[in-house]
Design an enzyme around this catalytic site. Sequence first.
Site, PDB file in Angstrom:
ATOM      1  CG  HIS A  13      -1.859  -1.124   1.303  1.00 61.97           C
ATOM      2  ND1 HIS A  13      -3.114  -1.055   0.733  1.00 61.97           N
ATOM      3  CD2 HIS A  13      -1.749  -2.361   1.844  1.00 61.97           C
ATOM      4  CE1 HIS A  13      -3.741  -2.205   0.932  1.00 61.97           C
ATOM      5  NE2 HIS A  13      -2.933  -3.014   1.608  1.00 61.97           N
ATOM      6  CG  LEU A  14       3.274   2.396  -2.692  1.00 56.49           C
ATOM      7  CD1 LEU A  14       3.832   2.544  -4.106  1.00 56.49           C
ATOM      8  CD2 LEU A  14       4.381   2.541  -1.661  1.00 56.49           C
ATOM      9  NE  ARG A  15      -2.381   3.748   3.378  1.00 59.81           N
ATOM     10  CZ  ARG A  15      -3.097   2.661   3.594  1.00 59.81           C
ATOM     11  NH1 ARG A  15      -3.878   2.166   2.641  1.00 59.81           N
ATOM     12  NH2 ARG A  15      -3.035   2.035   4.750  1.00 59.81           N
ATOM     13  CG  ASN A  39      -7.111  -0.831  -0.442  1.00 59.88           C
ATOM     14  OD1 ASN A  39      -5.981  -0.814  -0.936  1.00 59.88           O
ATOM     15  ND2 ASN A  39      -7.320  -1.065   0.850  1.00 59.88           N
ATOM     16  CG  HIS A 130      -8.733  -8.625   2.375  1.00 62.50           C
ATOM     17  ND1 HIS A 130      -7.881  -7.697   2.940  1.00 62.50           N
ATOM     18  CD2 HIS A 130      -9.388  -9.196   3.417  1.00 62.50           C
ATOM     19  CE1 HIS A 130      -8.022  -7.716   4.252  1.00 62.50           C
ATOM     20  NE2 HIS A 130      -8.941  -8.627   4.565  1.00 62.50           N
ATOM     21  CG  HIS A 240      -3.392   3.793   8.560  1.00 62.29           C
ATOM     22  ND1 HIS A 240      -4.400   4.183   7.707  1.00 62.29           N
ATOM     23  CD2 HIS A 240      -3.373   2.440   8.522  1.00 62.29           C
ATOM     24  CE1 HIS A 240      -4.969   3.106   7.185  1.00 62.29           C
ATOM     25  NE2 HIS A 240      -4.358   2.038   7.655  1.00 62.29           N
ATOM     26  CB  ALA A 252      -6.847  -2.376   9.880  1.00 63.25           C
TER      27      ALA A 252
END
Length: 331
Positions: A13-15, A39, A130, A240, A252
């Site tokens: 996840h890299l945002r 996502n 997932h 986060h 999470a």
Amino acid sequence: MLTLEAPLDMHLHLREGAMLQVVAPLSAQAFAGAVIMPNLVPPVDSLERLTTYREAIEAAVVPHRFRPLMTLFFRAYDRATLEAARPAIIGVKLYPDGVTTNSSGGVSDLARVEATLALLEELGIPLLVHGESHGFVLDRETEFLPFYAHWAQRFPRLTIVMEHITTAGALALLDEYPNLAATVTLHHLLITLDDVAGGLLAPHLFCKPIAKRPEDRAALLAAALRTHPRLMFGSDSAPHPIHRKEAAGCAAGVFTAPVILPMLADLFERHEALDQLQAFVSDNARRIYGLEPPTKQVRLAREAWQVPERYGDVVPFAAGETLNWQIVEVR
């Protein structure tokens, strides 16, 4: 000294925005490529959105040699859309609706996905999943396993990747169905639910799927150390900001990107399996996906260093701890 050839992170996840600028270079320095999760808000569910996001990642990782392996957020795509997207993606990622961070708008009825799965099989596009239900938190992965088994039988030419598996039961499926593969994270090889909630709550260790029992961790570790041929490393590194983690309604995700290769080297060395690490972090993924990653050598040495307490506004896994291995050269 340890040299890894083209290490790959098969779940990352890299945002976006400022967070992307902080975290993407940390993965790009250590890895030749990574499978990028879709996502976001809004999700990456069109070729236009995917192209824009890939370009933002490529700009953020300069000057590192790093290939973002892009995914589409699962929905009922038609053939034309998937055919157009196929050259730009490594797979399509399925999230049950609301099962994890930014999964609203995911699949609400798993019985209605098979038309799209048939197209993925026909076009040779892997399905990444997932795999959790909405049941009791410790049972969610186990309750999802029958879906994997059904899809593996129903679509035998479809490569199905069980993402970030956490249970011995998921591992057992790998030996039943040759079209199933799986990723496993660093943190699920190291922690159990007791580390998260056995004493004072440790919010920076809270993730989905949640860490499980000691016997599950032991099974995952044994499979990684012996380099099960259909098990790949995928960090699920999920940053986060502190205010989202140290809060009621804790988000999470565990941010492992800065420490992955040093901690894996230490873990495999302690179990006398350092010679298996190359397969776990690269060779298996290349074979399963048919990948030719960018040429990249990452050299690690047994030299101590201290993990920073913060990277921007994000607390990393093992913050403040002294690690035994570190990256000393990238070529």
